[in-house]
Scaffold this motif. Structure first.
Motif, PDB file in Angstrom:
ATOM      1  N   PHE A   1       9.411   1.752  -8.483  1.00  0.00           N
ATOM      2  CA  PHE A   1      10.754   1.928  -7.938  1.00  0.00           C
ATOM      3  C   PHE A   1      11.636   2.575  -8.988  1.00  0.00           C
ATOM      4  CE2 PHE A   1      10.227  -2.519  -9.266  1.00  0.00           C
ATOM      5  CZ  PHE A   1      11.299  -2.738 -10.130  1.00  0.00           C
ATOM      6  N   GLU A   2      12.456   3.497  -8.540  1.00  0.00           N
ATOM      7  CA  GLU A   2      13.266   4.310  -9.444  1.00  0.00           C
ATOM      8  C   GLU A   2      14.703   4.353  -8.937  1.00  0.00           C
ATOM      9  OE1 GLU A   2      12.991   8.896  -9.854  1.00  0.00           O
ATOM     10  OE2 GLU A   2      11.661   8.073 -11.413  1.00  0.00           O
TER      11      GLU A   2
ATOM     12  N   GLY B   1       0.804  -1.210   0.000  1.00  0.00           N
ATOM     13  CA  GLY B   1       0.000   0.000   0.000  1.00  0.00           C
ATOM     14  C   GLY B   1       0.840   1.264   0.000  1.00  0.00           C
ATOM     15  N   PRO B   2       0.218   2.415   0.238  1.00  0.00           N
ATOM     16  CA  PRO B   2       0.899   3.714   0.167  1.00  0.00           C
ATOM     17  C   PRO B   2       2.140   3.806   1.062  1.00  0.00           C
ATOM     18  CG  PRO B   2      -1.467   4.015   0.342  1.00  0.00           C
ATOM     19  CD  PRO B   2      -1.206   2.560   0.580  1.00  0.00           C
TER      20      PRO B   2
ATOM     21  N   LYS C   1       5.795   7.425  -5.541  1.00  0.00           N
ATOM     22  CA  LYS C   1       4.511   7.501  -6.227  1.00  0.00           C
ATOM     23  C   LYS C   1       4.711   8.230  -7.541  1.00  0.00           C
ATOM     24  CE  LYS C   1       0.907   8.177  -3.702  1.00  0.00           C
ATOM     25  NZ  LYS C   1      -0.117   8.832  -2.846  1.00  0.00           N
ATOM     26  N   ALA C   2       4.302   7.588  -8.634  1.00  0.00           N
ATOM     27  CA  ALA C   2       4.425   8.189  -9.957  1.00  0.00           C
ATOM     28  C   ALA C   2       3.323   9.217 -10.169  1.00  0.00           C
ATOM     29  CB  ALA C   2       4.358   7.103 -11.025  1.00  0.00           C
TER      30      ALA C   2
END
Length: 376
Positions: free
Chosen positions: A369-370, A261-262, A361-362
């Motif tokens: 994931f970045e 979740g968030p 969050k995009a």
């Protein structure tokens, strides 16, 4: 041909992807968790292998022979992995891409060695797999001691003086990774205040989360996969624990965000550079996306494994696994969708490319994931 009684007695569901009748065929096995708790990763492996075989056969095959793909479902269980390995041996498979879990790949590799089968895993990172002087084992991924060094260094640089807990899932992968991160952060002067193991499949982490809250933990090192890792983060946030979670490649799936979740936003992760962004992967990525397949995580690592086998067979002009393995051990470079790969005498990659990622969050609201360019 040597086969264990377990393999002879076990019933293994194996799916065959057929090629045209009357053709000489190279039998390739894909062993992984097609069902079970890690089925998301098994699906990625299946997608990568099927696309690679499709592309090879469309181009004429290998040495004039079409590739025949066998799927073996190990359900992430060591005993089932041995059964799959024995089934492959009985079917005359001589090359296997798999398995996913280190705890499955290690026992299965003994069966492959006994039967002269070459094994290349896209995902099993425990060092033990290639430290036993077997001549038939390779991987397209790195090792836990490599990603453990990256994770431990990051902790030492960013969490020195903070309270760190180390939690693992007791598996060869999860505990192995957690211990490597622990070793590296310890040597850099960071000592954990809590070290515990949980069980695979566990759902209720309330007692553990209470300990984290009581001890004021700032960072949780997680050694394990996304199902338990996601639940742990969700329950931490539900109980007001805002500690950062740092995991490894076992949480490199969109499902981690779905489960957690968030609250997974801000999670740190060690993983290789995103292969979907490599120019030499663009054509394959497009093919998969056109099929409505997300080429995430181990999809391209699996595609690369098949590419390596193809290139080694073509270079040696043989489908003899022993000769192919000897060539792969020679240090010759292989051009793959995840970059250029060469192997040492153990069957490990000669490079190490783990980097740090952060979950965020995009713009569309999805959790992704970045790769981190600098500390957040």
């Amino acid at each position: 041909m040597k086969r264990t009684w377990l393999g002879l007695l076990a019933a293994v569901a194996t799916t065959l992807v057929a090629v045209g009748p009357g053709q000489a065929q190279i039998k390739l096995g894909l062993g992984g968790p097609i069902t079970g708790g890690s089925a998301v990763f098994g699906s990625q492996m299946k997608n990568g292998a099927e696309q690679a075989v499709e592309d090879i056969n469309a181009a004429g095959g290998i040495l004039g022979q079409k590739v025949q793909l066998f799927l073996g479902d190990d359900v992430s269980r060591p005993e089932q992995g041995v059964s799959v390995a024995n089934k492959f041996a009985g079917d005359g498979v001589k090359f296997v891409v798999g398995h996913f879990n280190s705890g499955v790949s290690i026992p299965a590799s003994d069966v492959y060695q006994e039967n002269g089968i070459l094994q290349i895993t896209p995902a099993s990172t425990n060092p033990v797999l290639t430290e036993r002087k077997l001549t038939n084992v390779f991987r397209t991924c790195g090792r836990d001691d490599q990603q453990g060094a990256v994770g431990g260094k990051y902790i030492a640089q960013n969490f020195k003086g903070k309270k760190v807990a180390v939690i693992h899932d007791k598996t060869p992968y999860g505990k192995g990774l957690a211990d490597e991160i622990k070793k590296n952060m310890n040597s850099a002067g960071v000592t954990e205040v809590l070290y515990e193991g949980v069980n695979v499949g566990e759902k209720d982490f309330s007692a553990l989360v209470s300990k984290l809250r009581q001890q004021g933990i700032d960072l949780v090192v997680w050694g394990g996969l996304y199902p338990e890792g996601g639940l742990l983060v969700r329950q931490m946030r539900d109980q007001g624990v805002n500690a950062v979670l740092l995991g490894g490649d076992g949480i490199a799936s969109a499902e981690f965000g779905a489960v957690g979740g968030p609250g997974v936003e801000g999670t740190l992760m060690t993983y290789g550079p995103d292969p979907t962004k490599r120019p030499n992967a663009a054509a394959i990525v497009k093919k998969l996306i056109d099929k409505k397949i997300n080429p995430e995580s181990y999809t391209l690592y699996t595609y690369a494994a098949v590419q390596i086998l193809q290139q080694a067979m073509e270079a040696t002009k043989t489908t003899d696994p022993k000769k192919v393995a000897e060539y792969m051990h020679s240090g010759k470079p292989f051009d793959t969708v995840i970059g250029t790969i060469s192997y040492d005498a153990k069957g490990d990659r000669t490079d190490s490319d783990y980097v740090m990622y952060i979950w965020k969050k995009a713009a569309d609201g999805k959790l992704i994931f970045e790769e981190m360019q600098s500390a957040p």
